[in-house]
Design an enzyme around this catalytic site. Structure first.
Site, PDB file in Angstrom:
ATOM      1  CB  CYS A 135      -0.922  -0.008   1.215  1.00 28.14           C
ATOM      2  SG  CYS A 135      -1.977   1.459   1.335  1.00 28.14           S
ATOM      3  CB  CYS A 138      -0.444   2.402   3.991  1.00 26.99           C
ATOM      4  SG  CYS A 138      -2.041   1.720   3.504  1.00 26.99           S
ATOM      5  CG  ASP A 139       3.309   1.362   4.405  1.00 32.17           C
ATOM      6  OD1 ASP A 139       2.873   1.859   5.456  1.00 32.17           O
ATOM      7  OD2 ASP A 139       3.157   0.175   4.093  1.00 32.17           O
TER       8      ASP A 139
END
Length: 310
Positions: A135, A138-139
């Site tokens: 993701c 997300c990261d």
């Protein structure tokens, strides 16, 4: 069947969306059961740090899961471990069969999520959350000014590669074919980025690290058979996402790809069966919108039960 197995609402899945649905339903004084085959928190338990959930500058995934769980449990829902086998309809009742028993309720909320397909190479599991990610949204922030690789060649891989290019020093898209499968407009955007590079006809063989974090992607050139190494701090894998919907295949609520179709109230085609979060047919799969789905589903469960009483 004993009374203790009869509920107003059964929630299948204890990730952020399922826990939020439980919170709203239990606060409405409904008798709620949360079912999960593993620890509460879902995929948050596999996330080292979360920095895009409002209220926390950064928080460990398991810590956020624990906080959510504690906020729900003060309203006294039941929590049981069980692997759901299927859901059957009996009038207004739904019968949920697990490997440990059966439970009945007028409302079932499906919050089973989705799993990213794995490439099953050495180092993938070992460095998950420590350089290996599924993701970018997300990261990506953890790889600012770093070199990263994206594995895949479809829409998701190219979209996430473009997203990563805003923060990373360089993005190398590693694809096993000699051309991308992504739609042409996405391909053009990627090709136009100076810091996005491509490795074609490459089969990923391993992800290596120093014991703490990812350091290299090892791949084989399919044309020459030569093994090569790409130094990277992060490896983002996009070879597909699989909805966790096998137990619900006979309910007529899935699309041809296996995702649950719902309306804006999280209602499926079957009255009293709701779905939320990553298991739904949707574009963005994040903790924040799973929580939003959960609040809607929990309230909708109450509304549905009120209608049955009239």
């Amino acid at each position: 069947m004993t009374d203790k197995k009869i509920y107003d609402v059964i929630i299948i899945g204890a990730g952020p969306g399922g826990l939020t649905a439980a919170l709203y339903a239990a606060r409405a004084n409904l008798k709620v059961l949360i079912l999960d085959r593993g620890p509460y928190g879902g995929q948050m338990n596999n996330t080292d740090a979360i920095d895009n959930y409002p209220g926390f500058t950064e928080i460990k995934g398991p810590e956020l899961g624990e906080k959510m769980y504690q906020s729900v449990m003060k309203f006294n829902p039941d929590f049981e471990y069980g692997d759901v086998q299927d859901v059957r309809l009996d009038g207004n009742k739904k019968i949920v069969k697990t490997d440990t028993g059966e439970y009945t309720a007028p409302v079932v909320i499906i919050a089973t999520g989705a799993d990213h397909k794995k490439i099953n190479v050495p180092g993938e599991e070992e460095y998950s959350g420590r350089g290996v990610s599924y993701c970018a949204v997300c990261d990506a922030a953890f790889f600012k000014d770093e070199d990263v690789a994206v594995i895949g060649g479809g829409d998701s891989a190219v979209e996430e590669g473009i997203y990563l290019s805003q923060l990373a020093k360089s993005v190398t898209i590693v694809h096993r074919r000699d051309q991308l499968r992504a739609q042409p407009t996405l391909q053009k955007r990627a090709f136009d980025k100076d810091n996005i590079h491509f490795i074609w006809n490459a089969e990923t063989e391993a992800i290596q690290g120093d014991g703490n974090k990812t350091t290299d992607l090892v791949y084989k050139d399919k044309e020459t058979g030569e093994e090569k190494k790409l130094p990277v701090a992060g490896v983002f894998i996009y070879v597909g996402v699989v909805p966790q919907t096998v137990p619900f295949k006979d309910l007529g609520i899935l699309n041809k790809y296996g995702w649950v179709e719902t309306d804006d109230h999280m209602r499926t085609k079957v009255p009293g069966i709701l779905a939320l979060g990553d298991v739904r047919s949707k574009d963005l799969r994040q903790i924040a919108n799973a929580v939003g789905d959960g609040s809607i589903a929990g309230q909708e469960a109450y509304n549905y039960l009120q209608g049955l009483d009239k």
